[in-house]
Write an enzyme that holds these catalytic residues in place. Structure first.
Site, short mmCIF file in Angstrom:
data_model
loop_
_atom_site.label_atom_id
_atom_site.label_comp_id
_atom_site.label_asym_id
_atom_site.label_seq_id
_atom_site.Cartn_x
_atom_site.Cartn_y
_atom_site.Cartn_z
N ASP A 43 0.51 -1.07 10.80
CA ASP A 43 1.82 -1.30 11.46
C ASP A 43 2.80 -1.93 10.47
O ASP A 43 2.53 -2.97 9.90
CB ASP A 43 1.64 -2.25 12.66
CG ASP A 43 0.96 -1.55 13.82
OD1 ASP A 43 0.36 -2.24 14.65
OD2 ASP A 43 0.99 -0.31 13.89
N ASP A 80 -2.44 -1.99 5.08
CA ASP A 80 -2.14 -2.40 6.44
C ASP A 80 -1.51 -1.18 7.11
O ASP A 80 -1.07 -0.25 6.42
CB ASP A 80 -1.15 -3.58 6.39
CG ASP A 80 -0.57 -3.90 7.74
OD1 ASP A 80 0.61 -4.29 7.80
OD2 ASP A 80 -1.29 -3.74 8.74
O1 LIG Z 1 -0.34 -6.21 18.59
C1 LIG Z 1 -0.85 -6.46 17.52
O2 LIG Z 1 -1.66 -7.39 17.33
C2 LIG Z 1 -0.45 -5.57 16.38
O3 LIG Z 1 -1.13 -4.36 16.54
C3 LIG Z 1 -0.77 -6.14 15.02
O4 LIG Z 1 -0.01 -7.28 14.80
C4 LIG Z 1 -0.46 -5.12 13.94
O5 LIG Z 1 -1.33 -5.26 12.95
P1 LIG Z 1 -1.19 -4.63 11.47
O6 LIG Z 1 -1.45 -3.14 11.59
O7 LIG Z 1 0.23 -4.90 10.99
O8 LIG Z 1 -2.24 -5.37 10.72
MG LIG Z 2 1.57 -4.86 9.59
#
Ligand SMILES: O=C(O)[C@H](O)[C@H](O)COP(=O)(O)O
Ligand SMILES: [Mg+2]
Length: 317
Positions: free
Chosen positions: A33, A31
């Site tokens: 974020d 993942d």
């Molecule tokens: O705004 C959003 O949807 C965020 O970018 C999302 O929640 C982050 O996603 P991750 O990289 O943790 O899968």
């Molecule tokens: Mg994440």
């Protein structure tokens, strides 16, 4: 039954545990974020740990529920943050997943117009898939809501709606997206980039794409196709492209109901929760002691967890 009676995740705190975690897996799904970075800030130790994976000939891809940036945008972001050799085919953002779903699963013909409530990543990936994005970052949508605005006339050539995370979430965009979701007796597909409630961003917890998608689901009173984690359709695409064997693959994420569920529902060998993003130790402890319906809890309970993936390199060295 509480989780603590059935599954007890192992905290990775020793050199031996960290080395075993790396040695036991050939492939890593990361993942982004909350695991690799917090917005533009690289999480300490992550780059060095991934360089260690390179030295051990491990393979990895990045799967993010973020739909705001295209794969090319991410290639540039990884370069900017010091990563070497990250190519487009190693990155799976949900803007790409949405375009792939329209083409391969929904069979929406190339050249079709697609209404976008979301950022440029969705528009870029739709164009690359030979669709025509409408809406999205169109500056006319920043104007104050006017019920007689020319844009409020539905374009009958629009063949689907894609909704994802955006900070340009105003009434004009909401009202227009609703017209398309209701158009043709709710007949055109409603694709949602993710179900994420919020995400960690450099000291803040911000509304995520799922909050935008669920707003539109509620106001249009219709369900959406989730193309993000924990959708196993997305995992199937990744495994097909990468040829990763499930038995040798581990999912690394910061969110229980998306990342960890993605790994468990997808029957991967392992799932590692990191506490550097949206899940705090306090929340995780309460999750482990709160009695949930067992199946629901089991599908979100990682086999192991660590403060940060960047800690691995310190433990190993
Ligand atoms: O705004 C959003 O949807 C965020 O970018 C999302 O929640 C982050 O996603 P991750 O990289 O943790 O899968
Ligand atoms: Mg994440």
């Amino acid at each position: 039954m509480t989780v603590s009676e059935s599954i007890i995740p192992t905290e990775i705190t020793s050199k031996e545990q960290a080395q075993k975690l790396i040695d036991e897996h050939d492939n890593f799904l990361f993942d982004c974020d909350g695991v690799i970075w917090l917005d533009e800030k690289l999480i300490p130790g992550v780059l060095q740990t991934i360089e260690y994976l390179n030295s051990k000939n491990k393979r990895y891809v990045f799967v993010t529920n973020n739909s705001s940036k295209s794969r090319q945008d991410y290639v540039e972001k990884f370069e900017r943050l010091g990563f070497k050799g990250i190519t487009k085919d190693m990155i799976y953002p949900t803007c790409y997943a949405a375009a792939f779903n329209l083409k391969e699963h929904l069979k929406v013909p190339e050249g079709s117009k697609i209404w976008v409530l979301g950022d440029s990543g969705i528009e870029d990936e739709l164009r690359e898939a030979k669709y025509i994005p409408v809406g999205g970052t169109d500056p006319r949508l920043n104007e104050p809501f006017d019920p007689h605005h020319e844009l409020l006339k539905v374009d009958p050539d629009v063949r689907a709606v894609v909704v994802g995370s955006t900070k340009d979430f105003n009434y004009m965009r909401i009202a227009l997206t609703l017209q398309y979701l209701l158009h043709d007796n709710k007949g055109i597909p409603f694709v949602g980039a993710n179900i994420d409630r919020s995400y960690p961003s450099d000291g803040l917890i911000l509304p995520a794409g799922g909050s935008v998608v669920n707003y539109m689901q509620y106001t249009a009173d219709r369900d959406f196709i989730n193309v993000g984690k924990p959708s196993t359709t997305l995992l199937d695409v990744i495994l097909e492209h990468s040829k990763f064997e499930k038995e040798k693959t581990i999912m690394v994420g910061d969110t229980l109901y998306t990342d960890i569920k993605f790994g468990i529902d997808g029957q991967l060998a392992n799932s590692l929760l990191v506490l550097s993003g949206g899940t705090t130790k306090r929340y995780f402890d309460s999750f482990l002691t709160t009695s949930y319906k067992e199946e629901e809890t089991r599908s979100m309970t990682p086999l192991c967890y660590i403060e940060s993936f960047g800690d691995i390199i310190d433990l190993i060295n």
